[in-house]
Design a protein around this motif. Sequence first.
Motif, short mmCIF file in Angstrom:
data_model
loop_
_atom_site.label_atom_id
_atom_site.label_comp_id
_atom_site.label_asym_id
_atom_site.label_seq_id
_atom_site.Cartn_x
_atom_site.Cartn_y
_atom_site.Cartn_z
N VAL A 18 0.87 -1.18 0.00
CA VAL A 18 0.00 0.00 0.00
C VAL A 18 0.90 1.23 0.00
N VAL A 19 0.61 2.19 -0.85
CA VAL A 19 1.41 3.42 -0.90
C VAL A 19 0.54 4.58 -0.42
N GLY A 20 0.97 5.21 0.69
CA GLY A 20 0.20 6.32 1.26
C GLY A 20 -0.49 5.92 2.54
N SER A 182 -1.77 11.45 -6.83
CA SER A 182 -1.12 10.13 -6.90
C SER A 182 -0.05 10.02 -8.01
N SER A 183 1.19 9.78 -7.59
CA SER A 183 2.26 9.66 -8.60
C SER A 183 2.16 8.32 -9.32
N LEU A 184 1.62 7.28 -8.63
CA LEU A 184 1.47 5.99 -9.30
C LEU A 184 0.43 6.07 -10.41
N VAL A 301 -7.21 3.67 -4.67
CA VAL A 301 -8.28 3.84 -3.66
C VAL A 301 -8.25 5.27 -3.13
N GLY A 302 -9.35 5.70 -2.53
CA GLY A 302 -9.43 7.02 -1.91
C GLY A 302 -9.30 8.13 -2.94
N ASP A 303 -8.72 9.26 -2.50
CA ASP A 303 -8.61 10.42 -3.39
C ASP A 303 -7.75 10.13 -4.62
N ALA A 304 -6.90 9.12 -4.58
CA ALA A 304 -6.12 8.75 -5.77
C ALA A 304 -7.05 8.32 -6.89
N MET A 316 -13.83 11.26 2.16
CA MET A 316 -13.17 10.22 2.95
C MET A 316 -14.09 9.01 3.13
N ASN A 317 -15.38 9.28 3.26
CA ASN A 317 -16.32 8.17 3.41
C ASN A 317 -16.26 7.25 2.19
N LEU A 318 -16.17 7.86 0.99
CA LEU A 318 -16.05 7.04 -0.23
C LEU A 318 -14.75 6.23 -0.20
C1 LIG Z 1 -12.30 21.35 2.44
C2 LIG Z 1 -12.52 19.88 2.45
C3 LIG Z 1 -13.51 19.33 3.25
C4 LIG Z 1 -13.74 17.96 3.27
N1 LIG Z 1 -14.74 17.45 4.04
C5 LIG Z 1 -14.96 16.13 4.05
C6 LIG Z 1 -16.00 15.55 4.86
O1 LIG Z 1 -16.73 16.25 5.56
N2 LIG Z 1 -16.19 14.20 4.83
C7 LIG Z 1 -15.40 13.39 4.05
O2 LIG Z 1 -15.64 12.16 4.05
N3 LIG Z 1 -14.41 13.89 3.30
C8 LIG Z 1 -14.18 15.23 3.26
N4 LIG Z 1 -13.18 15.74 2.51
C9 LIG Z 1 -12.35 14.83 1.71
C10 LIG Z 1 -11.28 14.13 2.54
O3 LIG Z 1 -10.50 15.08 3.24
C11 LIG Z 1 -10.40 13.31 1.61
O4 LIG Z 1 -11.22 12.55 0.75
C12 LIG Z 1 -9.52 12.33 2.39
O5 LIG Z 1 -8.76 13.01 3.37
C13 LIG Z 1 -8.59 11.62 1.41
O6 LIG Z 1 -7.88 10.61 2.10
P1 LIG Z 1 -6.82 9.72 1.31
O7 LIG Z 1 -6.26 8.79 2.34
O8 LIG Z 1 -7.42 9.15 0.08
O9 LIG Z 1 -5.71 10.76 0.81
P2 LIG Z 1 -4.74 11.72 1.64
O10 LIG Z 1 -5.35 12.15 2.91
O11 LIG Z 1 -4.32 12.78 0.66
O12 LIG Z 1 -3.50 10.81 2.03
C14 LIG Z 1 -2.51 10.46 1.08
C15 LIG Z 1 -1.27 9.97 1.81
O13 LIG Z 1 -0.34 9.48 0.85
C16 LIG Z 1 0.95 10.04 1.10
N5 LIG Z 1 1.64 10.11 -0.20
C17 LIG Z 1 1.40 10.95 -1.22
N6 LIG Z 1 2.20 10.68 -2.26
C18 LIG Z 1 2.99 9.65 -1.88
C19 LIG Z 1 4.00 8.91 -2.52
N7 LIG Z 1 4.38 9.19 -3.77
N8 LIG Z 1 4.60 7.90 -1.86
C20 LIG Z 1 4.21 7.60 -0.58
N9 LIG Z 1 3.25 8.26 0.08
C21 LIG Z 1 2.63 9.27 -0.57
C22 LIG Z 1 0.66 11.40 1.73
O14 LIG Z 1 1.76 11.87 2.46
C23 LIG Z 1 -0.56 11.07 2.59
O15 LIG Z 1 -0.19 10.60 3.87
C24 LIG Z 1 -12.95 17.12 2.47
C25 LIG Z 1 -11.93 17.65 1.67
C26 LIG Z 1 -11.73 19.02 1.65
C27 LIG Z 1 -10.64 19.59 0.77
#
Ligand SMILES: Cc1cc2nc3c(=O)[nH]c(=O)nc-3n(C[C@H](O)[C@H](O)[C@H](O)COP(=O)(O)OP(=O)(O)OC[C@H]3O[C@@H](n4cnc5c(N)ncnc54)[C@H](O)[C@@H]3O)c2cc1C
Length: 407
Positions: A18-20, A182-184, A301-304, A316-318
């Motif tokens: 898992v990356v991230g 996501s760089s991947l 997965v996630g925001d990637a 984040m829920n998604l």
């Molecule tokens: C203003 C705002 C309000 C929001 N409100 C809500 C809400 O109310 N409810 C909700 O569900 N969601 C909400 N969201 C969305 C939510 O914040 C994101 O969907 C969630 O935080 C994404 O989580 P993630 O783990 O996918 O990504 P991230 O939190 O971006 O985590 C990615 C991780 O990967 C690491 N990483 C990055 N690149 C690399 C790499 N090349 N190699 C290794 N590691 C790496 C980073 O350092 C980080 O730790 C909101 C977003 C915003 C902007």
Amino acid sequence: MNERARRGPRRGEFDVIVVGAGAAGGALTLALARDGFKVALVEVREPTAWRSEDEVDLRVVALAPDARALLDDLGAWPAITQARVSPFQRMCVWDAQAPGELRFDATERGEAALGWIIENKLIQHALWTALVTPSAAGTAPVLHCPAEISALEEDADGISVVLGDGTRLRARVLVSAEGGESSLRQRLGITFDGRDYGARAVVAHVRSECAHEGTAWQRFLPTGPLAFLPLVDGRCSIVWSLPEAEAARVLALDDDAVFCAELGAAFDFRLGPITSVSRRAAFPLRLRLAEQFVRGRCVLVGDAAHLVHPLAGQGMNLGLRDVSCLRRVLGDARDRGSDLGAWHVLRHFERERRSQTTLAARGFDAIERVFGSSSPPLVALRGLALTSAGHLSPLRSLLADVAAGRL
Ligand SMILES: Cc1cc2nc3c(=O)[nH]c(=O)nc-3n(C[C@H](O)[C@H](O)[C@H](O)COP(=O)(O)OP(=O)(O)OC[C@H]3O[C@@H](n4cnc5c(N)ncnc54)[C@H](O)[C@@H]3O)c2cc1C
């Protein structure tokens, strides 16, 4: 299935890399490790980046009940509740240009809360703490942090990666949970569909004269939605979506009193005057849906995989639903003795999550378009949706689904 797949990974090899270590990557690593998979996690930042005792994180999320249940199942929930968590029982949505308002109450659904407001870094910290704490269940994940992938190669049996320090890892499946940049995803050449809203979400914590009443408030303005999310210390976390230039202007306001006055007016003084504001930050607003969530043995997965407008508070829920789905798909494949990275396995994840996420993202986008428009027919439709108490109009029913985290 070949012989190696049947025997499981050799020493030094993993089922999944898992990356991230954000919410999605942290939860996935923990879930798979608890289920007995051999997992490696690669995170680019120092773990101190999400220490919970530091300053309060302006980036908060509203977690839906199923996301909370997952964190509970993974043993991360108690650490979050010991820090700061704000359950909200009610939600109130109204429109600056149309009459009526929509209210949802947890008691109507027989639940104690509609959701929980939590700082992003508290979730990340709780997951990290669980990852580094020895557990009687499952296997211990191997953590590479801070580290980054410098090269990768896929073959018929698996995928090999090289980290910046020369460490070599091999696995059946590689998951990018690296967030929106996501760089991947870029390395794999996966493009995305979507649009830039030309707007930013201004975030801050504010105190208002009246109590927030454990309610998540959202007012739709022609410039974008403005949310007030209740915090446990009595303040509210605001998410104020504004066109780029307006966001830059309010961020740069030197005088907090002027910012508070403008914010109070934008919120129609629903909680009275705003009496104080923390530092402010802003995030770009974009809709992005990766064209593929799976390519070869790589999974997003996630925001990637998806970025959605925060108006529904579902990003984040998604991502945590992606985690639950991938956990189930990989668990089923292992039970059947299948190669975890085979297309016939991963396509179940791709089909389920891409269709559900597309539906949700398009739904949020439709809400943004309908509520952002000043066209008289759409204003009238909104008025109807917000005032019709008996029959659920499609728009009202969409909003109800969003509020309950069912999309
Ligand atoms: C203003 C705002 C309000 C929001 N409100 C809500 C809400 O109310 N409810 C909700 O569900 N969601 C909400 N969201 C969305 C939510 O914040 C994101 O969907 C969630 O935080 C994404 O989580 P993630 O783990 O996918 O990504 P991230 O939190 O971006 O985590 C990615 C991780 O990967 C690491 N990483 C990055 N690149 C690399 C790499 N090349 N190699 C290794 N590691 C790496 C980073 O350092 C980080 O730790 C909101 C977003 C915003 C902007």
